[in-house]
Design a protein around this motif. Structure first.
Motif, PDB file in Angstrom:
ATOM      1  N   ALA A  24      33.512   4.893  46.515  1.00  0.00           N
ATOM      2  CA  ALA A  24      33.793   3.881  47.307  1.00  0.00           C
ATOM      3  C   ALA A  24      34.864   3.880  48.345  1.00  0.00           C
ATOM      4  O   ALA A  24      34.997   3.441  49.637  1.00  0.00           O
ATOM      5  N   THR A  25      36.015   4.328  47.711  1.00  0.00           N
ATOM      6  CA  THR A  25      37.288   4.417  48.392  1.00  0.00           C
ATOM      7  C   THR A  25      37.541   5.683  49.485  1.00  0.00           C
ATOM      8  O   THR A  25      38.029   5.596  50.465  1.00  0.00           O
ATOM      9  N   TYR A  48      44.038   1.124  30.099  1.00  0.00           N
ATOM     10  CA  TYR A  48      44.759   0.101  30.796  1.00  0.00           C
ATOM     11  C   TYR A  48      45.731   0.691  31.913  1.00  0.00           C
ATOM     12  O   TYR A  48      45.784   0.666  32.988  1.00  0.00           O
ATOM     13  N   GLU A  49      46.346   1.905  31.547  1.00  0.00           N
ATOM     14  CA  GLU A  49      47.072   2.794  32.611  1.00  0.00           C
ATOM     15  C   GLU A  49      46.187   3.458  33.715  1.00  0.00           C
ATOM     16  O   GLU A  49      46.511   3.160  34.696  1.00  0.00           O
ATOM     17  N   HIS A  50      44.874   3.700  33.201  1.00  0.00           N
ATOM     18  CA  HIS A  50      44.151   4.544  34.172  1.00  0.00           C
ATOM     19  C   HIS A  50      43.737   3.257  35.037  1.00  0.00           C
ATOM     20  O   HIS A  50      43.624   3.620  36.210  1.00  0.00           O
ATOM     21  N   LEU A  51      43.331   2.198  34.402  1.00  0.00           N
ATOM     22  CA  LEU A  51      42.714   1.106  35.289  1.00  0.00           C
ATOM     23  C   LEU A  51      44.074   0.732  36.424  1.00  0.00           C
ATOM     24  O   LEU A  51      43.884   0.386  37.520  1.00  0.00           O
ATOM     25  N   ALA A  52      45.186   0.866  36.030  1.00  0.00           N
ATOM     26  CA  ALA A  52      46.186   0.382  36.977  1.00  0.00           C
ATOM     27  C   ALA A  52      46.294   1.511  38.029  1.00  0.00           C
ATOM     28  O   ALA A  52      46.551   1.049  39.275  1.00  0.00           O
ATOM     29  N   ARG A  53      46.167   2.573  37.551  1.00  0.00           N
ATOM     30  CA  ARG A  53      46.209   3.787  38.545  1.00  0.00           C
ATOM     31  C   ARG A  53      45.152   3.525  39.616  1.00  0.00           C
ATOM     32  O   ARG A  53      45.316   3.741  40.834  1.00  0.00           O
ATOM     33  N   LEU A  54      43.835   3.165  39.095  1.00  0.00           N
ATOM     34  CA  LEU A  54      42.775   3.142  39.848  1.00  0.00           C
ATOM     35  C   LEU A  54      42.842   2.065  40.670  1.00  0.00           C
ATOM     36  O   LEU A  54      42.331   1.592  42.080  1.00  0.00           O
ATOM     37  N   GLU A  55      43.445   0.753  40.335  1.00  0.00           N
ATOM     38  CA  GLU A  55      43.499  -0.309  41.075  1.00  0.00           C
ATOM     39  C   GLU A  55      44.302  -0.149  42.429  1.00  0.00           C
ATOM     40  O   GLU A  55      44.126  -0.730  43.351  1.00  0.00           O
ATOM     41  N   LYS A  56      45.302   0.588  42.205  1.00  0.00           N
ATOM     42  CA  LYS A  56      46.226   0.884  43.540  1.00  0.00           C
ATOM     43  C   LYS A  56      45.295   1.632  44.678  1.00  0.00           C
ATOM     44  O   LYS A  56      45.384   1.368  45.604  1.00  0.00           O
ATOM     45  N   VAL A  57      44.504   2.594  43.973  1.00  0.00           N
ATOM     46  CA  VAL A  57      43.946   3.427  45.069  1.00  0.00           C
ATOM     47  C   VAL A  57      42.709   2.330  45.602  1.00  0.00           C
ATOM     48  O   VAL A  57      42.365   2.433  47.024  1.00  0.00           O
ATOM     49  N   LEU A  58      42.091   1.451  44.881  1.00  0.00           N
ATOM     50  CA  LEU A  58      41.041   0.549  45.280  1.00  0.00           C
ATOM     51  C   LEU A  58      41.698  -0.552  46.435  1.00  0.00           C
ATOM     52  O   LEU A  58      41.233  -0.711  47.316  1.00  0.00           O
ATOM     53  N   ASN A  59      43.098  -0.945  45.936  1.00  0.00           N
ATOM     54  CA  ASN A  59      43.593  -1.928  46.801  1.00  0.00           C
ATOM     55  C   ASN A  59      43.869  -1.349  48.054  1.00  0.00           C
ATOM     56  O   ASN A  59      43.686  -1.765  49.311  1.00  0.00           O
ATOM     57  N   ALA A  60      44.275   0.189  48.169  1.00  0.00           N
ATOM     58  CA  ALA A  60      44.858   0.777  49.410  1.00  0.00           C
ATOM     59  C   ALA A  60      43.704   0.806  50.464  1.00  0.00           C
ATOM     60  O   ALA A  60      43.526   0.796  51.375  1.00  0.00           O
ATOM     61  N   PRO A  64      39.137  -5.141  46.296  1.00  0.00           N
ATOM     62  CA  PRO A  64      39.735  -5.904  45.194  1.00  0.00           C
ATOM     63  C   PRO A  64      39.374  -5.555  43.771  1.00  0.00           C
ATOM     64  O   PRO A  64      38.016  -5.273  43.534  1.00  0.00           O
ATOM     65  N   LEU A  65      40.110  -5.723  42.787  1.00  0.00           N
ATOM     66  CA  LEU A  65      39.751  -5.182  41.495  1.00  0.00           C
ATOM     67  C   LEU A  65      39.873  -6.581  40.758  1.00  0.00           C
ATOM     68  O   LEU A  65      41.079  -7.373  40.780  1.00  0.00           O
TER      69      LEU A  65
END
Ligand code: SF4
Length: 349
Positions: A24-25, A48-60, A64-65
């Motif tokens: 999607a990104t 949770y670490e993976h999710l935090a990394r993914l959230e940055k890419v989604l937000n960019a 929104p996550l």
């Protein structure tokens, strides 16, 4: 078909849904309005670490996550004051009890190899006995006169945790984002619909189901549209630097294979110790309700996790090995995690 008002990804944060999020990104799958992660509060740190990394890419990418939660599954499961949400523990019944009724009067049905009766209309199954779990009656067993089951009581608790801790909070968020009014977000304005992206891959087509159907959600399976299997997703992720995407499942999920337990024990000893402590705590069932008439365990051998034979490689684990470099490197036993709309840890929710 009318255009949905929103497109929202059900993000389990495992291999398949991470693939969808990243697609999607990068424009492969346009039009995503958000991703929803249902947090049981008991995922491994790696997730949770993976999710935090993914959230940055989604937000960019402007996506929104949303993190939603129905509570902490670990804490709730052993809190005597908390309503019981059934986790699929492996159960060893008391000697002499029937594996299918356990003295409850409720008898299962699914996968009973023979001699079981069907559920009566409206009857709730209380136990699921995996095929082959019932040992043939022999010198040390007897046959239950009611249902013909062996008195070697090997059972498995019903799985409600996926629904309660994942599907319910995700749907609440769906309703909120569709415009349902606070504070309970119950009523979706008429005609509004979300297209929910679900990460089932082609090897999981059997998990597509109409369970949990609600009028305001239209399910879509983009990986099936793209003809992508789990291995295709792993390759796709590896090529883009996401090859270490972890399975998402609770630290103490009873559906872990031996390889997953070994991975915890050998590489995340604090998380393994946490699962061992939890395993001790659920021996008589855990949260509110009658104490279990028998004993519950996290490991399929039905012995305490601390001493369970997790070094033994099962036939399935060997069978799943292939020359594929991704498998060889990871030594995946059971590749499954827990997806909200069809928990990959075992049978579909
Ligand atoms: S990972 Fe296991 S324990 Fe956690 S919600 Fe899914 S089935 Fe339940």
């Amino acid at each position: 078909m009318t255009r949905p008002d929103l497109r929202l990804l059900s993000l389990g944060a495992g291999v398949q849904s991470t693939t969808l999020a990243l697609m999607a990104t990068d424009g492969t799958l346009p039009g995503l309005d958000g991703a929803i992660f249902a947090d049981t509060g008991w995922e491994p740190r790696k997730v949770y670490e993976h999710l935090a990394r993914l959230e940055k890419v989604l937000n960019a990418a402007g996506i929104p996550l949303y993190r939603v939660s129905a509570g902490n599954l670990r804490a709730d499961s052993i809190d005597p004051a908390h309503r019981y949400a059934s986790v699929p523990y492996f159960v060893l019944g008391p000697t002499g009890s029937c594996p299918r009724c356990q003295g409850t009067g409720h008898i299962t049905l699914e996968a009973v190899p023979d001699g079981g009766r069907e559920l009566l209309p409206g009857e709730e199954p209380m136990w699921t006995v995996p095929a082959g779990a019932i040992e043939p009656a022999g010198a040390d067993t007897a046959v239950c006169p009611a249902c013909k089951g062996s008195t070697k009581a090997l059972g498995m608790g019903r799985r409600q945790c996926t629904h309660e801790y994942k599907v319910v909070p995700i749907n609440r968020k769906n309703r909120e984002l569709l415009g349902a009014a606070a504070p309970d977000f119950r009523r979706v304005p008429k005609g509004r619909v979300v297209e929910q992206w679900i990460g089932f891959s082609t090897d999981e087509i059997g998990r597509v189901n109409d369970k949990d159907r609600v009028s305001y959600v239209r399910k879509r399976y983009p990986l099936l549209d793209l003809g992508m299997s789990r291995k295709d997703c792993q390759r796709w992720l590896t090529e883009r630097g996401w090859g270490d995407t972890a399975k998402s499942a609770c630290i103490g999920c009873p559906f872990h294979g031996n390889a997953q337990w070994r991975e915890l024990r050998d590489n995340h000893p604090d998380e393994f110790a946490d699962a061992v402590a939890f395993d001790e705590a659920i021996r008589k069932g855990g949260a509110r309700g009658l104490p279990l008439d028998g004993e519950a365990f996290l490991h399929r051998s039905r012995v305490p996790l601390a001493v369970a034979p997790i070094d033994r490689v099962t036939r399935k684990e060997w069978g799943d090995r292939s020359p594929d470099i991704f498998d060889a490197l990871a030594e995946q036993g059971d590749p499954d995690g827990c997806s909200p709309y069809g928990c990959r840890s075992g049978a579909a929710a």
